[in-house]
Design a protein around this motif. Structure first.
Motif, short mmCIF file in Angstrom:
data_model
loop_
_atom_site.label_atom_id
_atom_site.label_comp_id
_atom_site.label_asym_id
_atom_site.label_seq_id
_atom_site.Cartn_x
_atom_site.Cartn_y
_atom_site.Cartn_z
N ALA A 185 2.51 32.58 -8.10
CA ALA A 185 2.63 32.83 -6.67
C ALA A 185 4.06 32.62 -6.20
O ALA A 185 4.60 33.41 -5.42
N THR A 186 4.68 31.55 -6.69
CA THR A 186 6.07 31.27 -6.32
C THR A 186 7.00 32.38 -6.79
O THR A 186 7.90 32.81 -6.06
N ALA B 226 -4.45 36.30 -9.07
CA ALA B 226 -3.91 35.48 -7.99
C ALA B 226 -2.54 35.98 -7.57
O ALA B 226 -2.22 36.08 -6.38
N GLY B 227 -1.70 36.32 -8.56
CA GLY B 227 -0.38 36.86 -8.25
C GLY B 227 -0.46 38.19 -7.53
O GLY B 227 0.34 38.46 -6.62
N VAL C 113 -1.34 37.54 -3.89
CA VAL C 113 -0.15 37.05 -3.18
C VAL C 113 0.81 38.20 -2.91
O VAL C 113 1.40 38.29 -1.83
#
Length: 207
Positions: free
Chosen positions: A13-14, A63-64, A67
């Motif tokens: 995510a970052t 998840a990425g 995001v």
């Protein structure tokens, strides 16, 4: 959600958020700073795959992707000098390229995971990077796909210039794609070092 997935999800995510921000800043005539941060996503994917398996890696990728979709939605609402920071074409290109390339990375990594330790984390991101770059730059900037978003003028990307300033004359977006791909290849090679170190340390801790 398993707590063991949290480090991978947070790291992915970052990386996605950082890349969406850094892509706004140029790095020379052919690149943005996002081209440097984005390939870290392949390292995160491969580390998750090696340490926790393909199913875990897919969850981290999804998840990425989520995001990334959120970042695109936010960017589409922010007006820049030439319109929204994220156009529909760029949003579709970015999401599709990420999902296809990351899932391909997982598949190739699994095929090679029992061979020499370096083969899977080197070949899987390299092959996947070709897909990622090809899908993104073609959908986002190729002239023959103008019908995807007629109101979005990407004619600047079709300017005919020597490839990377040296080679045959090609549309500008092809040079941008070539530079992006070369960076991804370079980072895939360099990333073997942290891959080896991190896998070694975490494997020892769980032994």
């Amino acid at each position: 959600m398993s707590k063991s997935l949290l480090p991978g999800i947070l790291a992915m995510a970052t990386t996605v958020v950082a890349s969406n921000i850094l892509v706004q800043y140029l790095l020379g005539p052919w690149l943005t700073w996002g081209a440097i941060s984005y390939p870290i996503a392949f390292l995160i994917n491969d580390l998750t795959n090696r340490l926790q398996g393909a199913a875990a890696a897919r969850r981290v990728v999804i998840a990425g992707f989520i995001v990334g979709v959120v970042c695109s939605l936010i960017g589409s609402q922010i007006e820049g000098e030439f319109g929204p920071l994220v156009s529909q074409r760029v949003a579709v290109a970015s999401g599709l390229a990420f999902l296809v390339s990351q899932l391909t990375d997982i598949a190739i990594f699994n095929r090679l995971r029992r061979q020499g330790w370096w083969r899977a984390p080197l070949y899987s991101p390299m092959v996947s990077s070709v897909l990622d770059t090809s899908i993104f730059f073609t959908i986002a900037f190729a002239g023959f796909l103008t019908w995807l978003e007629p109101a979005n003028d990407v004619s600047w990307a079709g300017e005919m210039l020597p490839l990377l300033g040296l080679g045959p004359v090609v549309p500008l977006w092809v040079s941008l794609a070539a530079a992006d791909l070369l960076v991804k290849f370079g980072i895939a090679i360099v990333a073997l070092v942290p891959f080896r170190v991190i896998v070694g340390k975490l494997t020892q801790q769980t032994a």
